[in-house]
Scaffold this motif. Sequence first.
Motif, PDB file in Angstrom:
ATOM      1  N   GLU A 188      -1.540 -25.141  37.144  1.00  0.00           N
ATOM      2  CA  GLU A 188      -2.109 -24.988  38.491  1.00  0.00           C
ATOM      3  C   GLU A 188      -3.001 -26.111  38.661  1.00  0.00           C
ATOM      4  OE1 GLU A 188      -1.653 -22.485  41.673  1.00  0.00           O
ATOM      5  OE2 GLU A 188      -0.547 -20.865  40.658  1.00  0.00           O
TER       6      GLU A 188
ATOM      7  N   GLU B 279      -0.790 -23.435  46.257  1.00  0.00           N
ATOM      8  CA  GLU B 279       0.391 -24.815  46.763  1.00  0.00           C
ATOM      9  C   GLU B 279       1.164 -25.539  45.919  1.00  0.00           C
ATOM     10  OE1 GLU B 279      -1.321 -29.108  47.514  1.00  0.00           O
ATOM     11  OE2 GLU B 279      -2.871 -27.163  48.716  1.00  0.00           O
ATOM     12  N   LYS B 280       0.592 -25.259  44.592  1.00  0.00           N
ATOM     13  CA  LYS B 280       1.058 -26.115  43.310  1.00  0.00           C
ATOM     14  C   LYS B 280       1.745 -25.105  42.783  1.00  0.00           C
ATOM     15  CE  LYS B 280      -0.349 -30.337  43.840  1.00  0.00           C
ATOM     16  NZ  LYS B 280       0.652 -31.322  44.115  1.00  0.00           N
ATOM     17  N   GLY B 281       2.104 -23.306  42.789  1.00  0.00           N
ATOM     18  CA  GLY B 281       2.645 -22.902  42.115  1.00  0.00           C
ATOM     19  C   GLY B 281       4.523 -22.449  42.135  1.00  0.00           C
ATOM     20  N   SER B 282       4.978 -23.161  43.090  1.00  0.00           N
ATOM     21  CA  SER B 282       6.033 -23.715  43.539  1.00  0.00           C
ATOM     22  C   SER B 282       6.804 -24.592  42.283  1.00  0.00           C
ATOM     23  CB  SER B 282       6.349 -24.045  44.562  1.00  0.00           C
ATOM     24  OG  SER B 282       6.069 -24.852  44.519  1.00  0.00           O
ATOM     25  N   ILE B 283       6.302 -25.301  42.429  1.00  0.00           N
ATOM     26  CA  ILE B 283       6.062 -26.304  40.644  1.00  0.00           C
ATOM     27  C   ILE B 283       6.525 -25.787  39.769  1.00  0.00           C
ATOM     28  CG2 ILE B 283       5.351 -28.553  39.378  1.00  0.00           C
ATOM     29  CD1 ILE B 283       3.896 -30.349  42.319  1.00  0.00           C
TER      30      ILE B 283
ATOM     31  N   GLN C 128       6.261 -22.788  39.185  1.00  0.00           N
ATOM     32  CA  GLN C 128       7.575 -22.327  38.690  1.00  0.00           C
ATOM     33  C   GLN C 128       9.354 -22.595  38.567  1.00  0.00           C
ATOM     34  OE1 GLN C 128       7.491 -18.411  38.632  1.00  0.00           O
ATOM     35  NE2 GLN C 128       5.074 -18.929  38.286  1.00  0.00           N
ATOM     36  N   THR C 129       9.282 -23.730  38.638  1.00  0.00           N
ATOM     37  CA  THR C 129      10.925 -24.750  38.625  1.00  0.00           C
ATOM     38  C   THR C 129      10.979 -25.454  37.122  1.00  0.00           C
ATOM     39  OG1 THR C 129      10.535 -25.735  41.029  1.00  0.00           O
ATOM     40  CG2 THR C 129      11.738 -26.741  39.267  1.00  0.00           C
ATOM     41  N   ASP C 130       9.401 -25.216  37.142  1.00  0.00           N
ATOM     42  CA  ASP C 130      10.128 -25.868  35.203  1.00  0.00           C
ATOM     43  C   ASP C 130       9.871 -24.662  34.340  1.00  0.00           C
ATOM     44  OD1 ASP C 130       8.445 -28.631  36.216  1.00  0.00           O
ATOM     45  OD2 ASP C 130       6.655 -27.917  35.407  1.00  0.00           O
TER      46      ASP C 130
END
Length: 361
Positions: free
Chosen positions: A258, A310-314, A316-318
């Motif tokens: 993150e 806020e960057k956690g979703s990126i 997790q997507t990766d």
Amino acid sequence: MLMRSTSSTILAALLAASLFSGCNKEKAPATAPTTTTTTSAEPTPDTVVATFGDGQKITFGELNDRIKEPLANLEKQKYQLRKQGIEGFVVEKLVQAEAKKRNLTEEQLIKAEVDDKIPQPPEEELKKMYEEAKDRLPPGTTYEQVKPQIVDFLSGSKKQERAREFFNELKKTANVQITLPEPPKPPVERKQVAATGAAKGPDSAPITIVEFSDFQCPFCSRANETVDQVLKAYPDKIRLVFRHFPLEFHQQAPKASEASLCAQDQGKFWEMHDKLFANQKALEVPALKGYAKELGLDTGKFDKCLDSGEKGSIVQTDLADGKKAGVNGTPAFFINGILISGAQPFDEFKSVIDAELQPKK
């Protein structure tokens, strides 16, 4: 220190690292299997290796077909270990012969050809690094106390590079030829991996490398040098895309990912990327915020970004995309969709890249 230990340490560092090294949940064996001169014959494909139920059975051929990919990887691993062993053995013999020829010890030869040819970093650079790291050092630690360690850190990679050059000079002079037969290559399998994320290199490059990595994984840090070597060897031919794959047992890795994405918002992803890999033992949130300050980021924006998650979703997507593509450890590289797993040597990348650059028939 024994005279032999210095040269042995350098050789070990350069030539004896595991070619299939990576961070993985499963631990590798402490020692490689002992090679013996006798081998047992494998069962024939129709040999029954399991029975169950009402006469149902599994044959050796069916078993091999089910695990054909890991079996192929095992054969490749055995070849790489043997090749690495040969190269290390040859270099060791060449160093011994060259030292004897010059009437030097091996330690004296390495010092003359490696250590003495790397200038000490400028005093200003040493003091700058000390000032940047001072807040993370034990209270009262002086510049003079840590100066030797800073020198070693800054000159270490240059010494390794010079050592490789020297060893290659010895091999070229001796006309070394490695004739170890390679195992049959399995058909090339390509995975569909989205090249989304921080990137280096032109969008039009014929080669795209998607890297899945973990900032807390030491093998990922080791692979950085190889990746840099690859990019330098193929200017304008490669686009490198970084994606995040924090492993579940690296508890600080997700937040470090993150942090890199928060830095990316301010145009300094790669600077944070390098900073994180250089400080893998200090990835707590306060340290991450300290790195942002060292890199000259707007710390207010960075801290807010990091604290919000806020960057956690990126991340997790990766992670999900990596798992879907078959990643189960780090680092993992997809070269135009072809997987290279682990901290592999430059030659492994070169082999795949050169084949990809050949005109298609």
